[in-house]
Scaffold this active site. Structure first.
Site, PDB file in Angstrom:
ATOM      1  N   TYR A 171      -1.231   0.498  10.918  1.00 45.24           N
ATOM      2  CA  TYR A 171      -1.547  -0.235   9.679  1.00 45.24           C
ATOM      3  C   TYR A 171      -0.366  -0.160   8.704  1.00 45.24           C
ATOM      4  CZ  TYR A 171      -3.561  -0.871   4.983  1.00 45.24           C
ATOM      5  OH  TYR A 171      -3.788  -1.258   3.685  1.00 45.24           O
ATOM      6  N   THR A 194       0.800  -1.228   0.000  1.00 42.99           N
ATOM      7  CA  THR A 194       0.000   0.000   0.000  1.00 42.99           C
ATOM      8  C   THR A 194       0.832   1.276   0.000  1.00 42.99           C
ATOM      9  OG1 THR A 194      -1.429   1.344   1.431  1.00 42.99           O
ATOM     10  CG2 THR A 194      -0.154  -0.360   2.520  1.00 42.99           C
ATOM     11  N   GLU A 217       0.174   3.628   1.807  1.00 38.26           N
ATOM     12  CA  GLU A 217       0.247   4.045   3.220  1.00 38.26           C
ATOM     13  C   GLU A 217       1.677   3.852   3.739  1.00 38.26           C
ATOM     14  OE1 GLU A 217      -2.278   5.867   4.815  1.00 38.26           O
ATOM     15  OE2 GLU A 217      -1.351   5.290   6.681  1.00 38.26           O
ATOM     16  N   LYS A 228       1.866  -3.247   7.302  1.00 39.55           N
ATOM     17  CA  LYS A 228       1.980  -3.507   5.864  1.00 39.55           C
ATOM     18  C   LYS A 228       3.438  -3.505   5.413  1.00 39.55           C
ATOM     19  CE  LYS A 228      -2.072  -4.131   3.879  1.00 39.55           C
ATOM     20  NZ  LYS A 228      -2.411  -5.305   3.054  1.00 39.55           N
TER      21      LYS A 228
HETATM   22  P1  NAP Z   1     -11.340  -4.754   2.525  1.00 38.66           P
HETATM   23  O1  NAP Z   1     -12.546  -4.478   1.690  1.00 38.66           O
HETATM   24  O2  NAP Z   1     -11.272  -4.199   3.902  1.00 38.66           O
HETATM   25  O3  NAP Z   1     -11.162  -6.344   2.611  1.00 38.66           O
HETATM   26  C1  NAP Z   1     -10.334  -6.961   3.559  1.00 38.66           C
HETATM   27  C2  NAP Z   1     -10.573  -8.461   3.528  1.00 38.66           C
HETATM   28  O4  NAP Z   1      -9.734  -9.091   4.510  1.00 38.66           O
HETATM   29  C3  NAP Z   1     -12.019  -8.879   3.861  1.00 38.66           C
HETATM   30  O5  NAP Z   1     -12.408  -9.921   3.003  1.00 38.66           O
HETATM   31  C4  NAP Z   1     -11.887  -9.401   5.292  1.00 38.66           C
HETATM   32  O6  NAP Z   1     -12.860 -10.357   5.617  1.00 38.66           O
HETATM   33  C5  NAP Z   1     -10.509 -10.067   5.204  1.00 38.66           C
HETATM   34  N1  NAP Z   1      -9.961 -10.348   6.515  1.00 38.66           N
HETATM   35  C6  NAP Z   1      -9.860  -9.514   7.587  1.00 38.66           C
HETATM   36  N2  NAP Z   1      -9.318 -10.164   8.639  1.00 38.66           N
HETATM   37  C7  NAP Z   1      -9.078 -11.438   8.230  1.00 38.66           C
HETATM   38  C8  NAP Z   1      -8.543 -12.580   8.856  1.00 38.66           C
HETATM   39  N3  NAP Z   1      -8.129 -12.567  10.136  1.00 38.66           N
HETATM   40  N4  NAP Z   1      -8.442 -13.734   8.139  1.00 38.66           N
HETATM   41  C9  NAP Z   1      -8.854 -13.781   6.851  1.00 38.66           C
HETATM   42  N5  NAP Z   1      -9.385 -12.721   6.195  1.00 38.66           N
HETATM   43  C10 NAP Z   1      -9.487 -11.565   6.882  1.00 38.66           C
HETATM   44  O7  NAP Z   1     -10.015  -4.276   1.777  1.00 38.66           O
HETATM   45  P2  NAP Z   1      -9.787  -3.952   0.214  1.00 38.66           P
HETATM   46  O8  NAP Z   1     -10.038  -2.514  -0.007  1.00 38.66           O
HETATM   47  O9  NAP Z   1     -10.463  -4.980  -0.605  1.00 38.66           O
HETATM   48  O10 NAP Z   1      -8.212  -4.128   0.107  1.00 38.66           O
HETATM   49  C11 NAP Z   1      -7.639  -5.390  -0.197  1.00 38.66           C
HETATM   50  C12 NAP Z   1      -6.209  -5.420   0.310  1.00 38.66           C
HETATM   51  O11 NAP Z   1      -5.467  -4.389  -0.316  1.00 38.66           O
HETATM   52  C13 NAP Z   1      -6.064  -5.181   1.808  1.00 38.66           C
HETATM   53  O12 NAP Z   1      -4.968  -5.954   2.246  1.00 38.66           O
HETATM   54  C14 NAP Z   1      -5.737  -3.703   1.907  1.00 38.66           C
HETATM   55  O13 NAP Z   1      -5.015  -3.454   3.092  1.00 38.66           O
HETATM   56  C15 NAP Z   1      -4.905  -3.527   0.671  1.00 38.66           C
HETATM   57  N6  NAP Z   1      -4.918  -2.205   0.055  1.00 38.66           N
HETATM   58  C16 NAP Z   1      -6.093  -1.591  -0.210  1.00 38.66           C
HETATM   59  C17 NAP Z   1      -6.100  -0.354  -0.837  1.00 38.66           C
HETATM   60  C18 NAP Z   1      -7.383   0.357  -1.174  1.00 38.66           C
HETATM   61  O14 NAP Z   1      -7.324   1.554  -1.425  1.00 38.66           O
HETATM   62  N7  NAP Z   1      -8.510  -0.336  -1.237  1.00 38.66           N
HETATM   63  C19 NAP Z   1      -4.881   0.244  -1.198  1.00 38.66           C
HETATM   64  C20 NAP Z   1      -3.706  -0.440  -0.933  1.00 38.66           C
HETATM   65  C21 NAP Z   1      -3.718  -1.672  -0.321  1.00 38.66           C
HETATM   66  P3  NAP Z   1     -14.174  -9.897   6.473  1.00 38.66           P
HETATM   67  O15 NAP Z   1     -14.833  -8.845   5.661  1.00 38.66           O
HETATM   68  O16 NAP Z   1     -14.930 -11.136   6.625  1.00 38.66           O
HETATM   69  O17 NAP Z   1     -13.609  -9.362   7.764  1.00 38.66           O
HETATM   70  O1  G4F Z   2     -10.537   6.728   2.958  1.00 34.60           O
HETATM   71  P1  G4F Z   2      -9.520   6.682   4.032  1.00 34.60           P
HETATM   72  O2  G4F Z   2      -9.937   6.100   5.323  1.00 34.60           O
HETATM   73  O3  G4F Z   2      -8.277   5.937   3.392  1.00 34.60           O
HETATM   74  P2  G4F Z   2      -6.727   5.850   3.787  1.00 34.60           P
HETATM   75  O4  G4F Z   2      -6.499   6.166   5.206  1.00 34.60           O
HETATM   76  O5  G4F Z   2      -5.974   6.659   2.790  1.00 34.60           O
HETATM   77  O6  G4F Z   2      -6.445   4.299   3.592  1.00 34.60           O
HETATM   78  C1  G4F Z   2      -6.919   3.593   2.449  1.00 34.60           C
HETATM   79  O7  G4F Z   2      -5.960   3.670   1.430  1.00 34.60           O
HETATM   80  C2  G4F Z   2      -4.696   3.024   1.728  1.00 34.60           C
HETATM   81  C3  G4F Z   2      -3.810   3.232   0.508  1.00 34.60           C
HETATM   82  O8  G4F Z   2      -3.082   4.431   0.665  1.00 34.60           O
HETATM   83  C4  G4F Z   2      -4.978   1.557   1.989  1.00 34.60           C
HETATM   84  F1  G4F Z   2      -3.815   0.900   2.217  1.00 34.60           F
HETATM   85  C5  G4F Z   2      -5.894   1.418   3.179  1.00 34.60           C
HETATM   86  O9  G4F Z   2      -6.199   0.044   3.397  1.00 34.60           O
HETATM   87  C6  G4F Z   2      -7.201   2.154   2.868  1.00 34.60           C
HETATM   88  O10 G4F Z   2      -7.853   1.481   1.813  1.00 34.60           O
HETATM   89  O11 G4F Z   2      -8.970   8.146   4.335  1.00 34.60           O
HETATM   90  C7  G4F Z   2      -8.477   8.978   3.296  1.00 34.60           C
HETATM   91  C8  G4F Z   2      -8.194  10.376   3.845  1.00 34.60           C
HETATM   92  C9  G4F Z   2      -7.351  10.382   5.123  1.00 34.60           C
HETATM   93  O12 G4F Z   2      -6.397  11.398   5.030  1.00 34.60           O
HETATM   94  C10 G4F Z   2      -8.340  10.718   6.220  1.00 34.60           C
HETATM   95  O13 G4F Z   2      -7.785  11.404   7.336  1.00 34.60           O
HETATM   96  O14 G4F Z   2      -9.437  10.972   4.199  1.00 34.60           O
HETATM   97  C11 G4F Z   2      -9.279  11.619   5.443  1.00 34.60           C
HETATM   98  N1  G4F Z   2     -10.590  11.768   6.080  1.00 34.60           N
HETATM   99  C12 G4F Z   2     -11.167  12.950   6.412  1.00 34.60           C
HETATM  100  N2  G4F Z   2     -12.344  12.733   7.013  1.00 34.60           N
HETATM  101  C13 G4F Z   2     -11.407  10.780   6.476  1.00 34.60           C
HETATM  102  C14 G4F Z   2     -12.512  11.372   7.068  1.00 34.60           C
HETATM  103  N3  G4F Z   2     -11.296   9.428   6.373  1.00 34.60           N
HETATM  104  C15 G4F Z   2     -12.302   8.665   6.850  1.00 34.60           C
HETATM  105  N4  G4F Z   2     -12.227   7.330   6.716  1.00 34.60           N
HETATM  106  N5  G4F Z   2     -13.405   9.225   7.463  1.00 34.60           N
HETATM  107  C16 G4F Z   2     -13.552  10.584   7.598  1.00 34.60           C
HETATM  108  O15 G4F Z   2     -14.534  11.056   8.157  1.00 34.60           O
END
Ligand code: NAP
Ligand code: G4F
Length: 325
Positions: A150, A126, A128, A154
């Site tokens: 987090y 990520t 992050e 990661k």
């Molecule tokens: P998400 O919607 O939060 O999905 C996370 C998944 O992990 C869910 O299926 C959850 O299952 C599963 N999980 C949680 N705890 C677990 C455990 N103990 N054992 C097995 N499975 C478990 O996340 P996403 O947005 O699809 O992201 C996918 C991956 O990419 C994550 O690793 C995230 O950190 C990473 N990532 C995401 C972004 C982004 O912007 N979306 C960016 C960079 C990296 P349950 O729902 O059943 O808990």
């Molecule tokens: O949507 P966010 O919670 O995403 P964040 O923290 O960037 O993390 C996501 O992206 C990462 C990749 O860079 C992933 F690895 C991670 O698993 C996840 O998918 O917050 C985005 C921004 C932050 O700066 C936060 O402080 O939005 C700002 N924000 C402002 N108000 C808020 C809020 N975020 C959330 N969730 N809720 C608010 O009310």
């Protein structure tokens, strides 16, 4: 011969899009399913693939369950998408985050190494990890500086992936993905929190939207585009690390403006700043340079932020129309 894929985090946003992509490519898709109380298949159902995935009980915290999943699935490709992925919660549950998001990845790597060290492995790394950014545009050579438990977890998973590649010759790749969103995004993440609120406000179900730091900037893309890059990494001859991003960054404030304007509203009339949503340490800005992915994977994003947010608002409006009375 049909290829087998094993996906952890199959019930999450990316798990659902990746499952659909792999099924369309003819893979047998096996998903590790952690035991949960409530319905966790809604995303796979929305994409119409819930009945096509083969589910295997398992948890990232239980390496024996992952070894079993490797044996049952006979996986050729393993995608480790499972994680405690919400940055905000990582300060209140740092140990769980370290175990699931950090050690969990090592558990999957161990299962791969023990059962089939020829299987190809993808780690969901990520942006992050860049945290307090050390370069204006972040690429594969930018030093990391995580700002949340987090991000720290990661980083462990990322380096474990590199280390298993270098120590054991595993075909283990790490995708350093910047924020990617979709109508299947969890409602706690800011884009979906905003699009859901816009739909509710437009329908008279909510009066205001409480947010934290709206000056933070993110490089947001569409999850449907990003899962294709994951697959592409595992098709390369050699494993490697890749930044996946759009190369543009936008404030949360401007994202709100786009979302409210999509239904003819002004964000200033509804957004209230609430200290509850500020984080102990913030990642102020993320901006990725996906040149390597463009060059080596032939990958490029296809969806603009306006299109993405419009798609999310429309989906939330439709969901409200179809909700039970
Ligand atoms: P998400 O919607 O939060 O999905 C996370 C998944 O992990 C869910 O299926 C959850 O299952 C599963 N999980 C949680 N705890 C677990 C455990 N103990 N054992 C097995 N499975 C478990 O996340 P996403 O947005 O699809 O992201 C996918 C991956 O990419 C994550 O690793 C995230 O950190 C990473 N990532 C995401 C972004 C982004 O912007 N979306 C960016 C960079 C990296 P349950 O729902 O059943 O808990
Ligand atoms: O949507 P966010 O919670 O995403 P964040 O923290 O960037 O993390 C996501 O992206 C990462 C990749 O860079 C992933 F690895 C991670 O698993 C996840 O998918 O917050 C985005 C921004 C932050 O700066 C936060 O402080 O939005 C700002 N924000 C402002 N108000 C808020 C809020 N975020 C959330 N969730 N809720 C608010 O009310």
């Amino acid at each position: 011969m049909t290829k087998n894929a094993l996906v952890t985090g199959i019930t999450g946003q990316d798990g659902a899009y990746l499952a659909k992509w792999l099924l369309e490519k003819g893979y047998a898709v096996h998903g590790v399913m952690a035991r949960r109380g409530s319905d966790s298949l809604w995303r796979l159902r929305e994409l119409g693939v819930a009945d096509d995935v083969r589910y295997i009980d398992g948890d990232l915290l239980d390496v024996t369950s992952l070894i079993r999943a490797m044996e049952i699935s006979r996986a050729d490709e393993v995608y480790n998408l499972g994680a405690m992925s919400f940055v905000g919660t990582s300060w209140t549950q740092p140990i769980l985050t370290a175990q699931v998001t950090g050690v969990g990845a090592v558990n999957v790597l161990e299962a791969v190494r023990i059962v089939n060290n020829k299987a190809r492995f993808y780690q969901a790394s990520t942006s992050e990890m860049f945290g307090l950014i050390q370069a204006a545009k972040q690429d594969e050579s930018t030093p990391f500086y995580p700002r949340s438990p987090y991000g720290v977890a990661k980083l462990m998973a990322h380096w474990a992936t590199v280390n298993y590649r270098e120590s054991f010759g595993l075909h283990a790749s790490s995708g350093i993905l910047f924020n990617h969103e979709s109508p299947l995004r969890g409602p706690e993440f800011v884009t979906r929190k905003v699009t859901l609120a816009v739909a509710r406000i437009k329908n008279g179900l909510q009066k205001e939207l409480r947010l934290g730091n709206i000056d933070a900037k993110r490089d947001w893309g569409f999850a449907g585009d990003y899962v294709q890059a994951m697959w592409s990494m595992l098709q390369q001859k050699a494993a490697d690390d890749y930044v996946i991003a759009t190369g543009t960054t936008t404030t949360v404030r401007n994202m709100c403006e786009i979302a409210f304007a999509h239904v003819g509203l002004k964000y200033e009339d509804y957004v209230v700043i609430d200290p509850e949503f500020f984080r102990p340490a913030e990642v102020d800005v993320l901006l990725g340079n996906p040149a390597k992915a463009l060059d080596q994977l032939g990958w490029a994003p296809t969806t603009s932020l306006s299109e993405l947010i419009g798609m999310m608002v429309d989906a939330d409006m439709r969901r409200l129309e179809h909700r039970p009375a």
